[in-house]
Scaffold this active site. Structure first.
Site, PDB file in Angstrom:
ATOM      1  N   ARG A 117     -15.826   0.459  21.314  1.00 59.01           N
ATOM      2  CA  ARG A 117     -14.610   0.948  20.655  1.00 59.01           C
ATOM      3  C   ARG A 117     -14.955   2.020  19.628  1.00 59.01           C
ATOM      4  NH1 ARG A 117     -12.093  -3.142  17.304  1.00 59.01           N
ATOM      5  NH2 ARG A 117     -11.077  -1.247  16.576  1.00 59.01           N
ATOM      6  N   ARG A 124      -4.799  -9.401   9.193  1.00 65.28           N
ATOM      7  CA  ARG A 124      -4.681  -7.945   9.079  1.00 65.28           C
ATOM      8  C   ARG A 124      -3.227  -7.626   8.725  1.00 65.28           C
ATOM      9  NH1 ARG A 124      -9.230  -5.240  11.503  1.00 65.28           N
ATOM     10  NH2 ARG A 124      -8.388  -3.319  10.640  1.00 65.28           N
ATOM     11  N   PRO A 125      -2.773  -7.964   7.511  1.00 63.70           N
ATOM     12  CA  PRO A 125      -1.361  -7.736   7.151  1.00 63.70           C
ATOM     13  C   PRO A 125      -1.017  -6.248   7.131  1.00 63.70           C
ATOM     14  CG  PRO A 125      -2.640  -8.266   5.214  1.00 63.70           C
ATOM     15  CD  PRO A 125      -3.556  -8.453   6.388  1.00 63.70           C
ATOM     16  N   ILE A 126       0.260  -5.943   7.301  1.00 60.92           N
ATOM     17  CA  ILE A 126       0.690  -4.541   7.149  1.00 60.92           C
ATOM     18  C   ILE A 126       1.902  -4.452   6.225  1.00 60.92           C
ATOM     19  CG2 ILE A 126      -0.256  -3.709   9.359  1.00 60.92           C
ATOM     20  CD1 ILE A 126       2.595  -3.862  10.460  1.00 60.92           C
ATOM     21  N   ASP A 127       2.003  -5.409   5.318  1.00 65.00           N
ATOM     22  CA  ASP A 127       3.138  -5.423   4.378  1.00 65.00           C
ATOM     23  C   ASP A 127       3.215  -4.158   3.526  1.00 65.00           C
ATOM     24  OD1 ASP A 127       0.685  -6.797   3.386  1.00 65.00           O
ATOM     25  OD2 ASP A 127       1.740  -6.628   1.492  1.00 65.00           O
ATOM     26  N   GLN A 128       2.091  -3.573   3.183  1.00 66.24           N
ATOM     27  CA  GLN A 128       2.125  -2.366   2.354  1.00 66.24           C
ATOM     28  C   GLN A 128       2.588  -1.144   3.141  1.00 66.24           C
ATOM     29  OE1 GLN A 128       1.483  -2.505  -1.125  1.00 66.24           O
ATOM     30  NE2 GLN A 128       1.771  -4.635  -0.447  1.00 66.24           N
ATOM     31  N   ASP A 143     -17.520  -1.813   6.271  1.00 67.43           N
ATOM     32  CA  ASP A 143     -17.906  -1.538   7.662  1.00 67.43           C
ATOM     33  C   ASP A 143     -19.406  -1.358   7.831  1.00 67.43           C
ATOM     34  OD1 ASP A 143     -14.921   0.423   8.408  1.00 67.43           O
ATOM     35  OD2 ASP A 143     -15.279  -1.735   8.237  1.00 67.43           O
ATOM     36  N   LYS A 181     -14.506   7.782  13.839  1.00 72.16           N
ATOM     37  CA  LYS A 181     -13.480   7.000  14.564  1.00 72.16           C
ATOM     38  C   LYS A 181     -12.249   6.825  13.694  1.00 72.16           C
ATOM     39  CE  LYS A 181     -13.545   2.242  14.569  1.00 72.16           C
ATOM     40  NZ  LYS A 181     -12.280   1.627  14.173  1.00 72.16           N
ATOM     41  N   ASN A 182     -12.440   6.428  12.434  1.00 71.72           N
ATOM     42  CA  ASN A 182     -11.298   6.056  11.599  1.00 71.72           C
ATOM     43  C   ASN A 182     -10.496   7.253  11.106  1.00 71.72           C
ATOM     44  OD1 ASN A 182     -11.905   3.445  12.116  1.00 71.72           O
ATOM     45  ND2 ASN A 182     -12.932   3.066  10.176  1.00 71.72           N
ATOM     46  N   ILE A 186     -13.202  -7.404   1.106  1.00 73.02           N
ATOM     47  CA  ILE A 186     -12.085  -6.801   1.851  1.00 73.02           C
ATOM     48  C   ILE A 186     -11.526  -7.747   2.910  1.00 73.02           C
ATOM     49  CG2 ILE A 186     -11.361  -4.816   3.246  1.00 73.02           C
ATOM     50  CD1 ILE A 186     -12.330  -3.885   0.521  1.00 73.02           C
ATOM     51  N   CYS A 203      -7.686  -9.731  15.069  1.00 73.78           N
ATOM     52  CA  CYS A 203      -9.052  -9.230  15.210  1.00 73.78           C
ATOM     53  C   CYS A 203      -9.964 -10.244  14.530  1.00 73.78           C
ATOM     54  CB  CYS A 203      -9.174  -7.848  14.623  1.00 73.78           C
ATOM     55  SG  CYS A 203      -9.678  -7.882  12.948  1.00 73.78           S
ATOM     56  N   ARG A 227      -6.000  -1.450  17.553  1.00 76.09           N
ATOM     57  CA  ARG A 227      -5.621  -1.906  16.220  1.00 76.09           C
ATOM     58  C   ARG A 227      -4.878  -0.852  15.415  1.00 76.09           C
ATOM     59  NH1 ARG A 227      -5.341  -5.569  13.895  1.00 76.09           N
ATOM     60  NH2 ARG A 227      -5.038  -4.360  12.018  1.00 76.09           N
TER      61      ARG A 227
HETATM   62  C1  EPZ Z   1      -9.427   0.428   7.924  1.00 74.88           C
HETATM   63  O1  EPZ Z   1      -8.686  -0.720   8.307  1.00 74.88           O
HETATM   64  C2  EPZ Z   1     -10.525   0.568   8.958  1.00 74.88           C
HETATM   65  N1  EPZ Z   1      -9.917   0.746  10.279  1.00 74.88           N
HETATM   66  C3  EPZ Z   1     -11.422  -0.663   8.951  1.00 74.88           C
HETATM   67  O2  EPZ Z   1     -12.504  -0.357   9.820  1.00 74.88           O
HETATM   68  C4  EPZ Z   1     -11.990  -0.876   7.549  1.00 74.88           C
HETATM   69  O3  EPZ Z   1     -12.722  -2.082   7.527  1.00 74.88           O
HETATM   70  C5  EPZ Z   1     -10.857  -0.932   6.525  1.00 74.88           C
HETATM   71  O4  EPZ Z   1     -10.034   0.253   6.632  1.00 74.88           O
HETATM   72  C6  EPZ Z   1     -11.388  -1.013   5.097  1.00 74.88           C
HETATM   73  O5  EPZ Z   1     -12.159   0.127   4.818  1.00 74.88           O
HETATM   74  C7  EPZ Z   1      -9.383   1.950  10.571  1.00 74.88           C
HETATM   75  O6  EPZ Z   1      -9.397   2.880   9.767  1.00 74.88           O
HETATM   76  C8  EPZ Z   1      -8.797   2.100  11.943  1.00 74.88           C
HETATM   77  P1  EPZ Z   1      -7.037  -1.666   4.846  1.00 74.88           P
HETATM   78  P2  EPZ Z   1      -7.254  -0.996   7.607  1.00 74.88           P
HETATM   79  O7  EPZ Z   1      -5.580  -1.494   5.039  1.00 74.88           O
HETATM   80  O8  EPZ Z   1      -6.616   0.282   7.255  1.00 74.88           O
HETATM   81  C9  EPZ Z   1      -5.315  -5.620   2.833  1.00 74.88           C
HETATM   82  C10 EPZ Z   1     -13.959  -0.561  11.599  1.00 74.88           C
HETATM   83  O9  EPZ Z   1     -14.909  -1.330  11.799  1.00 74.88           O
HETATM   84  N2  EPZ Z   1      -4.008  -5.100   3.270  1.00 74.88           N
HETATM   85  O10 EPZ Z   1      -7.788  -0.673   4.014  1.00 74.88           O
HETATM   86  O11 EPZ Z   1      -6.528  -1.964   8.465  1.00 74.88           O
HETATM   87  C11 EPZ Z   1      -6.190  -6.043   4.003  1.00 74.88           C
HETATM   88  O12 EPZ Z   1      -5.931  -7.389   4.370  1.00 74.88           O
HETATM   89  C12 EPZ Z   1     -12.678  -1.105  11.029  1.00 74.88           C
HETATM   90  O13 EPZ Z   1     -13.979   0.683  11.815  1.00 74.88           O
HETATM   91  C13 EPZ Z   1      -2.854  -5.754   2.872  1.00 74.88           C
HETATM   92  O14 EPZ Z   1      -2.912  -6.780   2.181  1.00 74.88           O
HETATM   93  O15 EPZ Z   1      -7.742  -1.739   6.275  1.00 74.88           O
HETATM   94  C14 EPZ Z   1      -7.574  -5.873   3.442  1.00 74.88           C
HETATM   95  O16 EPZ Z   1      -7.935  -7.001   2.686  1.00 74.88           O
HETATM   96  C15 EPZ Z   1     -12.739  -2.592  10.824  1.00 74.88           C
HETATM   97  N3  EPZ Z   1      -1.645  -5.263   3.265  1.00 74.88           N
HETATM   98  C16 EPZ Z   1      -7.443  -4.674   2.494  1.00 74.88           C
HETATM   99  O17 EPZ Z   1      -6.039  -4.550   2.217  1.00 74.88           O
HETATM  100  C17 EPZ Z   1      -1.538  -4.131   4.038  1.00 74.88           C
HETATM  101  O18 EPZ Z   1      -0.397  -3.718   4.347  1.00 74.88           O
HETATM  102  C18 EPZ Z   1      -7.945  -3.355   3.043  1.00 74.88           C
HETATM  103  O19 EPZ Z   1      -7.307  -3.140   4.300  1.00 74.88           O
HETATM  104  C19 EPZ Z   1      -2.719  -3.487   4.430  1.00 74.88           C
HETATM  105  C20 EPZ Z   1      -3.946  -3.974   4.037  1.00 74.88           C
END
Ligand code: EPZ
Length: 420
Positions: free
Chosen positions: A399, A122-126, A307, A22-23, A329, A117, A93
């Protein structure tokens, strides 16, 4: 409304075929926007997140044809919009990947902020940091993110936190940029590598995916006319590994990549289960006794995947002794423990850690899935619990898991999907 009705306990035995990840799929499908042409994707999971992603792409003018249950032909020659419909992206998402892809293809994009969620913030600042470093201007207002760039210039970006989404999104935004981009502190998940492999198959020049430094040499254009097969789903495979151990069963997991599951394998051996790697793409997992206690700390790949944390929680709920899970995480990924406690588990969750006092067995109850992996965990719990368990909120599970009840039934579970 639908529910799953599961009569347990059952030992799960037999073979299961793993579907495409999926991811990976929810990133690769938006990534096709970088191609002004046609490509074919195989081993695409037929799940609601993928169907929603395809519907959004079609709203942007992309032609998508399902050639079979797991393959799609994507024609991105006519992009008619760079605004992803808000009502749709709020249900999907991973819609943030459309930002990086549309920025690359069209120089602009508008996407609804990813919906809330159940895992916490779920920040996206990065993601935004990466786009701005490449020369884009990004605004967030009225629940939407707008990005635009006259041209994207390669640069060096150090991600403040290891982020799958930010790593992939910056990759998407830099593939067609002028010059070279380096992403430092990059995520190394198998699906990050799969997106890079897809883009390289279409003519990109990405090196180092799977390490913490990824180098992208911008190219003029990507060609289509190629077929790419999505990587097997590491998390689905891990889900069935944990189901085998929780049910004291014996499951052969086919069409997976055993290397992607090394951390899970190591933990299962530690708690007394058996794992056999059969030629790198098949795992046999079996257990004949109650698992031993364990301490789990989730971490970015190659650490223990967040996950698979809820599914591991079911194993520890019935393990010998006291176990601990530290979730590093997400802020709020223990909601499933309240549901397991309804089934007789003895779990105390507080903040980002939970203590599991192992019990001999679980007993059936009506339970509610709070996110897709919690849902999978509750199905495993229902399979091993004594009596009739009902699992609600299946929209979360659908999903990310394709025909999950069929796969469990083929392993011996007494499970039915019932419309209420
Ligand atoms: C992906 O989410 C997966 N989703 C998630 O799977 C998975 O839990 C996660 O990676 C971690 O492996 C998809 O790939 C669609 P991250 P993502 O950015 O990319 C912080 C599932 O069940 N962060 O790796 O959104 C964040 O808060 C789902 O399949 C920032 O601070 O996760 C977290 O603590 C649930 N700023 C950490 O980084 C940002 O801009 C990791 O998040 C982005 C993230």
């Amino acid at each position: 409304m639908e529910k799953l009705v599961i009569n347990g306990p059952t030992r799960l035995c037999g073979d299961v075929d793993i579907t495409g990840a999926k991811n990976a799929a929810v990133a690769i499908i938006p990534a096709t926007l970088l191609i002004d042409g046609i490509c074919t994707l195989e081993n695409v999971p037929n799940i609601s997140d993928v169907k929603m992603c395809c519907s959004i792409m079609q709203k942007l003018g992309v032609k998508i044809d399902w050639l079979s249950n797991h393959s799609i032909r994507v024609d991105t020659r006519n992009i008619s919009s760079t605004i992803a419909p808000y009502d749709m992206t709020s249900k999907f998402r991973a819609s943030y990947y459309l930002l990086g892809a549309l920025l690359s293809r069209c120089g602009k994009a508008e996407v609804g902020l990813p919906g809330g969620c159940n895992l916490g913030a779920r920040p996206i600042d990065q993601h935004i940091k990466g786009f701005e470093a490449l020369g884009a201007s990004v605004t967030v207002a009225q629940g939407k993110i707008s990005a635009k760039a006259n041209c994207l210039i390669g640069t060096s970006i150090y991600l403040d936190t290891v982020s799958v989404g930010a790593t992939i999104n910056v990759m998407l935004a830099s593939v067609l940029a002028d010059g070279t981009t380096t992403i430092d502190n990059a995520a190394k998940e198998p699906h990050v590598v799969d997106v890079a492999n897809f883009l390289n198959t279409m003519g990109a020049d990405i090196r180092g995916a799977g390490t913490d430094i990824i180098k992208i040499n911008g190219v003029k254009a990507l060609h289509g006319n190629a077929t790419y097969s999505v990587v097997p789903d590491q998390i689905e495979a891990g889900t069935f590994m944990l189901a085998a151990v929780a049910s004291k069963g014996d499951i052969t997991i086919k069409n997976c990549i055993t290397k992607h599951l090394e951390c899970v394998t190591a933990k299962l051996l530690e708690i007394g289960a058996h794992v056999e790697d059969i030629d790198g793409d098949t795992l046999r997992v079996w257990a004949s006794k109650r698992p031993n206690k364990a301490t789990i700390k989730t971490a970015p790949y190659p650490g223990f995947p967040t996950d698979l944390q809820p599914q591991m929680g079911v194993v520890l709920a019935i393990a010998n002794g006291t176990s601990i899970i530290n979730e590093s995480i997400w802020d709020s990924r223990f909601q499933y423990t309240a549901e397991l406690n309804k089934m007789g588990a003895n779990i105390t969750a507080s903040g980002k850690s939970a203590v599991f006092q192992g019990v001999n067995e679980l007993s059936a109850a009506p339970v509610y899935s709070t996110d897709l992996r919690a849902g999978a965990a509750l199905i495993i719990a229902g399979t091993i619990a004594k009596g009739k368990t009902e699992v609600y909120n299946l929209e979360h599970i659908d999903r990310g898991y394709e025909h999950i009840e069929d796969k469990f039934r083929n392993l011996g579970a007494k499970i039915e999907r019932v419309s209420e």
